[in-house]
Design an enzyme around this catalytic site. Structure first.
Site, PDB file in Angstrom:
ATOM      1  N   GLU A  60       0.824  -1.249  -0.108  1.00 37.60           N
ATOM      2  CA  GLU A  60       0.147   0.046  -0.092  1.00 37.60           C
ATOM      3  C   GLU A  60       0.594   1.127   0.101  1.00 37.60           C
ATOM      4  O   GLU A  60       0.519   2.223   0.704  1.00 37.60           O
ATOM      5  CB  GLU A  60      -1.161  -0.093   1.331  1.00 37.60           C
ATOM      6  CG  GLU A  60      -2.256   0.767   0.971  1.00 37.60           C
ATOM      7  CD  GLU A  60      -3.492   0.739   1.874  1.00 37.60           C
ATOM      8  OE1 GLU A  60      -3.863   1.599   2.386  1.00 37.60           O
ATOM      9  OE2 GLU A  60      -3.738  -0.513   2.327  1.00 37.60           O
ATOM     10  N   ASP A 189      -0.980  -8.743   3.288  1.00 42.44           N
ATOM     11  CA  ASP A 189      -2.237  -8.285   3.745  1.00 42.44           C
ATOM     12  C   ASP A 189      -3.209  -8.913   3.072  1.00 42.44           C
ATOM     13  O   ASP A 189      -3.596  -8.607   2.030  1.00 42.44           O
ATOM     14  CB  ASP A 189      -2.415  -7.066   4.003  1.00 42.44           C
ATOM     15  CG  ASP A 189      -4.058  -6.341   4.414  1.00 42.44           C
ATOM     16  OD1 ASP A 189      -4.630  -7.498   4.694  1.00 42.44           O
ATOM     17  OD2 ASP A 189      -4.231  -5.529   4.149  1.00 42.44           O
ATOM     18  N   HIS A 274      -2.281  -1.751  10.703  1.00 46.74           N
ATOM     19  CA  HIS A 274      -2.005  -3.010  10.623  1.00 46.74           C
ATOM     20  C   HIS A 274      -0.677  -3.010  11.291  1.00 46.74           C
ATOM     21  O   HIS A 274       0.164  -2.250  11.456  1.00 46.74           O
ATOM     22  CB  HIS A 274      -1.772  -3.610   9.141  1.00 46.74           C
ATOM     23  CG  HIS A 274      -2.963  -3.899   8.299  1.00 46.74           C
ATOM     24  ND1 HIS A 274      -3.484  -5.125   8.085  1.00 46.74           N
ATOM     25  CD2 HIS A 274      -3.804  -2.935   7.791  1.00 46.74           C
ATOM     26  CE1 HIS A 274      -4.670  -4.950   7.325  1.00 46.74           C
ATOM     27  NE2 HIS A 274      -4.944  -3.745   7.325  1.00 46.74           N
TER      28      HIS A 274
END
Length: 311
Positions: A60, A189, A274
């Protein structure tokens, strides 16, 4: 005899030593762009997280202006030393205008990057499964037990997590065709839990069902920062007998940087929602055949025994 073995151990200890396990991690850094990476607190935390690992894959990363990697490398240079890490970034990946990158940070003294590719998401039965195709890498390792290892990171779309996790099986087959490799580490993830993958559906997912794949983090884990949530979104999965045999027991885990760095939940959420996941491989663990001490060492043992009056 016992005293002779003790002497041998004392003399060999400084010569042999124990090799440090190779630590590999993956971290969804939650919309990591240049502005976020420019924040001193965020950059410091990210640097400390990356520096824990010999190979770290950030997910990300939104880096249209190319600012994130230089900022993080500068932070790493100042904390662990210049040139300790090298990087490899994927092209922008995603559907439409929203694009992310996978970014590898790795220590070239511990892992040598040999090859890479973006998975071509064109399986005839499952075309265009991945929103962000895995950016697959092949690393050479300083180990006769595991000379090479393939890494397959994935940041799955929540609503398509089941299909994307299942399609990692196709990526595995592509890796075997391209490089002839069976030792593969899948990590990242996966959004592999809570409402995104129902417990009743795991038996339908090939990456979970088929024998080559060993899941190192269970469904009862938690990789989320918020105290109000408990979801095992981020996972590590290993394939290959050699790599499975080298996993350090208990080393696969989510790294709770909130507790380790003494942060409040608010401070931690500024870094990500996270936690990173990581695993260690004991590259020197496998038996390599009988060891025969060199003549010089035998002479040293003999001299030591004579000095101590050992038989």
């Amino acid at each position: 005899m016992g005293r002779t073995l003790l002497l041998a151990a004392l003399l060999l200890a400084p010569l042999l030593g124990g090799a440090t396990p190779l630590r590999i991690g993956a971290f969804n850094a939650q919309r990591l762009g240049g502005g976020k990476a420019a924040r001193d607190d965020v950059r410091e935390a990210l640097g400390r997280i990356i520096a824990r690992c010999d190979i770290m894959v950030l997910q990300e990363v939104l880096d249209a202006k190319g600012q994130v990697v230089p900022l993080l490398l500068k932070a790493l240079d100042s904390t662990v030393g210049p040139g300790t890490y090298q990087t490899l970034s994927s092209p922008p990946l995603g559907r439409g205008s929203y694009q992310e990158r996978y970014v590898y940070f790795y220590r070239p003294g511990r892992a040598q990057l040999r090859d890479w590719f973006v998975y071509e998401d064109a399986h005839p039965e499952r075309p265009d499964v991945f929103a962000r195709e895995p950016f697959v890498t092949l690393f050479g390792l300083p180990s006769t037990a595991l000379p090479e290892l393939v890494l397959v990171p994935l940041h799955a779309v929540p609503g398509a997590a089941e299909a994307e996790i299942d399609a990692l099986h196709d990526v595995y087959e592509r890796v075997r065709e391209r490089w002839g490799q069976q030792d593969v580490l899948f990590l990242g993830d996966f959004n592999a839990g809570c409402s995104y993958v129902a417990a009743s559906r795991w038996g339908q997912i090939r990456l979970r069902r088929d024998p080559p794949f060993h899941w190192l983090l269970g469904d009862d884990g938690d990789s989320t920062v918020r105290a109000s949530t408990r979801c095992p979104y981020d996972r590590v999965v290993v394939a290959g007998e050699r790599s499975q045999s080298l996993v350090v027991p208990g080393s696969a885990r989510a790294f709770n940087f909130t507790a380790r760095f003494g942060l409040t939940e608010e401070q931690a959420l500024a870094v990500s929602d996270h936690y990173p996941v990581e695993v260690e491989l004991a590259l020197d663990r496998a038996w390599r055949g009988p060891w025969h001490p060199p003549p010089a060492l035998l002479l040293l043992l003999g001299l030591g025994g004579a000095l101590l009056g050992l038989p």
